[in-house]
Scaffold this motif. Structure first.
Motif, mmCIF file in Angstrom:
data_model
loop_
_atom_site.group_PDB
_atom_site.id
_atom_site.type_symbol
_atom_site.label_atom_id
_atom_site.label_comp_id
_atom_site.label_asym_id
_atom_site.label_seq_id
_atom_site.Cartn_x
_atom_site.Cartn_y
_atom_site.Cartn_z
ATOM 1 N N PHE A 121 1.365 9.030 -1.438
ATOM 2 C CA PHE A 121 0.100 8.868 -2.064
ATOM 3 C C PHE A 121 0.516 9.293 -3.715
ATOM 4 O O PHE A 121 1.596 9.800 -3.854
ATOM 5 N N TYR A 171 -7.678 13.973 -0.204
ATOM 6 C CA TYR A 171 -7.545 12.426 0.530
ATOM 7 C C TYR A 171 -8.857 11.824 0.697
ATOM 8 O O TYR A 171 -8.942 10.653 0.422
ATOM 9 N N LEU A 173 -7.981 -1.848 -0.253
ATOM 10 C CA LEU A 173 -7.275 -0.712 -0.576
ATOM 11 C C LEU A 173 -6.323 -0.901 -1.601
ATOM 12 O O LEU A 173 -5.781 -1.746 -1.936
ATOM 13 N N ALA A 194 -1.375 5.476 3.213
ATOM 14 C CA ALA A 194 -2.848 4.892 3.638
ATOM 15 C C ALA A 194 -2.729 4.230 4.600
ATOM 16 O O ALA A 194 -3.770 4.265 5.605
ATOM 17 N N ARG A 206 -2.934 6.894 7.520
ATOM 18 C CA ARG A 206 -4.376 7.272 7.667
ATOM 19 C C ARG A 206 -5.362 6.362 8.265
ATOM 20 O O ARG A 206 -6.099 6.755 9.040
ATOM 21 N N PHE A 207 -5.102 4.950 8.293
ATOM 22 C CA PHE A 207 -5.831 4.270 8.953
ATOM 23 C C PHE A 207 -5.545 4.230 10.397
ATOM 24 O O PHE A 207 -6.381 3.952 11.295
ATOM 25 N N LEU A 267 0.765 -1.271 -0.053
ATOM 26 C CA LEU A 267 0.043 0.042 0.001
ATOM 27 C C LEU A 267 1.066 1.135 -0.100
ATOM 28 O O LEU A 267 1.993 1.214 0.333
#
Ligand code: ADP
Ligand code: MG
Length: 589
Positions: free
Chosen positions: A392, A351, A325, A113, A116-117, A109
């Motif tokens: 990202f 986002y 994801l 990501a 953010r989780f 990933l």
């Protein structure tokens, strides 16, 4: 079974161990049927006793029948143990594979990501969700096979002896089933999800709360940060109480029905024996009284299983939220950057797919330049820097390093090209040597030592008992924020990537350390393309070029002198900054 899709998915992770799982069901069902056999022998015993009473010496098969009952009970237990062995081997394999699949996916990933989780939630999902499937597969499914076999066997036995009594003892089963359906309907499924969410929220807030302690202490934000944590606990409490109250009535009825079998039986027996009691009827009644407790045991088993099936359903959904994801696309035509100049053109990024955090940003940074991103908090500085090393990918526009789109650069090479230093660089619990070697694993001791020296870490090494072999985080080894930061700089120095991004890297350094940290940074920056993100405007004053980011746009840019003359946002920030410095000096004086 009830949810073939979930089960098939789980079995998909079992590989060749799938057959062990199947075998466990068959064995468990077999064991459940075998467990009924002793009751038949006990019935034989009772029958013989009634036949020869009162002279028990006439009985011939009492002992043999008794032993047969024991024998079958033992066999049933042994078969059940075999079933559990099969199911556990299968279940552990599935849980392991599920965990591996999730971890392998997480590695692919985008770095952003996972962040953010929230690390708390990610860990919980991978660990607890796979553990939930383990109990389901190892115990619940075999037990369910048994729980289905038992009523089938019972049904045969019950109807063979006296169908009227048999039906009577099945009535409460039917009742209990109806109540159970009520408790496990779609609404309850929804409730279960809410419950998990409330738990997750609480765990996340707890992690955030602990992580935020340094900030809380620095800025005295106690009440604010505590509110969110307390709020999540309050919500959980309200939820649990409401849920419990809602289940009170059905649970009560269910327990009453399950345990009320005798009530039905006795009432029925009284009705049926209005014309007198025959020995045969008495015998049958005794048999039912012996066997009916199994009914409540079986029902209770099934009951808890449907609740657990919901937990597994939810666990798989959670794992899917990670597996769904999108990983960063690996390029099929890898290219190598030629040089270390950066070109960002028409970058759009959001986002959540709604609010654009970066709006059409274009800028170029020639190789070897030192540029600064400044501006109000939330302006998008960190996000913009993150896009350079593909935390990202932007939704629009592209980032080029040395003329090559970062999406075309192989992942490892990109990592070797861009180095980051954050505000709170993390050291792992290992020796300083190993910590620095994370920058380049094949570095020699001498190279590590040189990097540490260049990062101004000599004083740290001197005060530690085993120099750079001292393990950080062991008893009595404490490093301040600034000291940790310098070791992190040594790590980046060893890596020696041509592009360097410093995000608020000096924000938390204490005054003692700050000059050393600054010196380490200027050593580190030599000959590199550098992007500095800084609150302290003094650190950016001598940058070659300054970009002021506000609300995702470049509000102004230029050298600090040009920007001061423009009398815009930078000027305002500069004046504020001067005042605060003077205020600090005045306060300290
Ligand atoms: P800066 O570094 O200039 O303070 P950021 O790039 O951190 O700004 O943030 C820009 C905007 O993006 C802010 O509105 C922030 O709330 C939002 N943001 C930052 N990180 C995330 C994230 N991981 N998920 C969602 N929104 C984010
Ligand atoms: Mg930031």
């Amino acid at each position: 079974m009830k949810k073939p899709s979930n089960l098939q998915r789980l079995l998909g992770y079992a590989g060749s161990h799938k057959y062990l799982t199947y075998a466990s069901w068959v064995l468990s069902a077999l064991s459940a049927l075998l467990a009924l056999v002793p009751y038949w022998y006990i019935w034989q015993v009772v029958r013989e006793v009634l036949a020869v009473a009162p002279d028990l010496s006439l009985a011939q098969d009492l002992v043999r029948n008794g032993w047969m009952a024991v024998l079958f009970a033992v066999i049933a237990v042994l078969v059940y143990i075999a079933a559990l062995m099969c199911s556990h081997i299968g279940a552990f394999r599935i849980a392991t594979n599920l965990r591996l699949a999730a971890m392998e996916h997480i590695v692919k990933l985008p770095l952003g990501a996972a962040e953010r989780f929230g690390s708390g939630r990610l860990r919980k999902i991978v660990n607890e969700s796979s553990a939930a499937t383990e109990t389901y597969l190892a115990h619940q499914l075999p037990d369910r096979a048994g729980a289905i076999a038992t009523p089938c066997g019972l049904l045969v036995l019950l109807l063979v002896f006296d169908w009227r009594l048999g039906l009577l003892s099945l009535a409460p089963v039917l009742l209990a089933f109806l109540i159970m359906m009520m408790m496990t309907g779609a609404r309850m499924r929804q409730k279960m999800k809410e419950y998990q969410n409330a738990l997750d929220d609480m765990s996340n807030e707890a992690v955030e709360y602990v992580r935020g302690i340094p900030v809380v202490k620095t800025f005295g934000q106690t009440i604010f940060s505590f509110k969110k944590f307390k709020g999540s606990i309050d919500r959980y409490q309200v939820w649990v109480i409401a849920y419990t109250k809602e289940l009170r009535l059905p649970m009560m009825l269910y327990t009453a029905a399950v345990n009320g079998v005798f009530g039905f039986l006795i009432a029925g027996a009284l009705l049926l024996t209005q014309d007198g009691v025959t020995p045969e009827f008495l015998l049958d009644l005794m048999f039912y009284i012996i066997i009916t407790p199994i009914i409540s045991v079986t029902l209770t088993r099934i009951m808890f299983q449907s609740e657990n099936a919901m937990i597994v359903d939810d666990a798989l959904q959670r794992i899917d939220s990670v597996l769904d994801l999108q990983p960063l696309k690996e390029t099929s035509h890898p290219q190598h950057p030629k040089g270390s100049h950066l070109e960002l053109s028409h970058i759009h990024f959001s986002y959540d797919g709604k609010n654009e955090v970066l709006k059409d940003i274009s800028l170029t940074i020639p190789a070897g330049q030192r540029v600064a991103f400044v501006g109000p908090s939330g302006g998008g500085k960190t996000t913009l820097a993150d896009l350079i090393s593909r935390f990202f990918d932007p939704q629009g526009g592209n980032v080029k390093i040395g003329g090559v789109d970062v999406r075309e650069i192989p992942k490892e090479e990109l990592m070797d090209t861009v180095s980051f230093v954050f505000q709170n660089s993390r050291l792992i619990k290992a020796s300083i040597l190993d910590n620095v070697r994370l920058g380049r694993s094949d570095a020699t001791r001498e190279e590590v030592l040189e990097a540490l020296h260049n990062a101004q870490c000599d004083d740290i090494l001197e005060k530690l008992p085993q120099g750079m072999d001292t393990v950080i985080g062991t008893k009595g080894v404490y490093l301040s924020g600034g000291e940790q930061q310098r070791i992190a700089i040594a790590r980046v120095m060893l890596k020696d990537a041509p592009i360097l991004i410093l995000d608020e890297a000096t924000a938390f350094a204490d005054p003692d350390n700050e000059s050393r940290v600054q010196a380490a940074f200027s050593r580190l920056s030599q000959g590199k393309t550098v992007i500095m993100i800084a609150h302290r405007l003094s650190t950016v004053a001598n940058a070659d070029h300054i970009y002021v980011l506000q609300d995702g746009e470049i509000a102004e840019h230029g050298t600090s002198r040009e920007l001061l003359e423009q009398n815009g946002l930078f000027r305002k920030m500069w004046d504020n900054y001067q005042t605060s410095v003077q205020w600090k000096v005045a306060k300290e004086a």
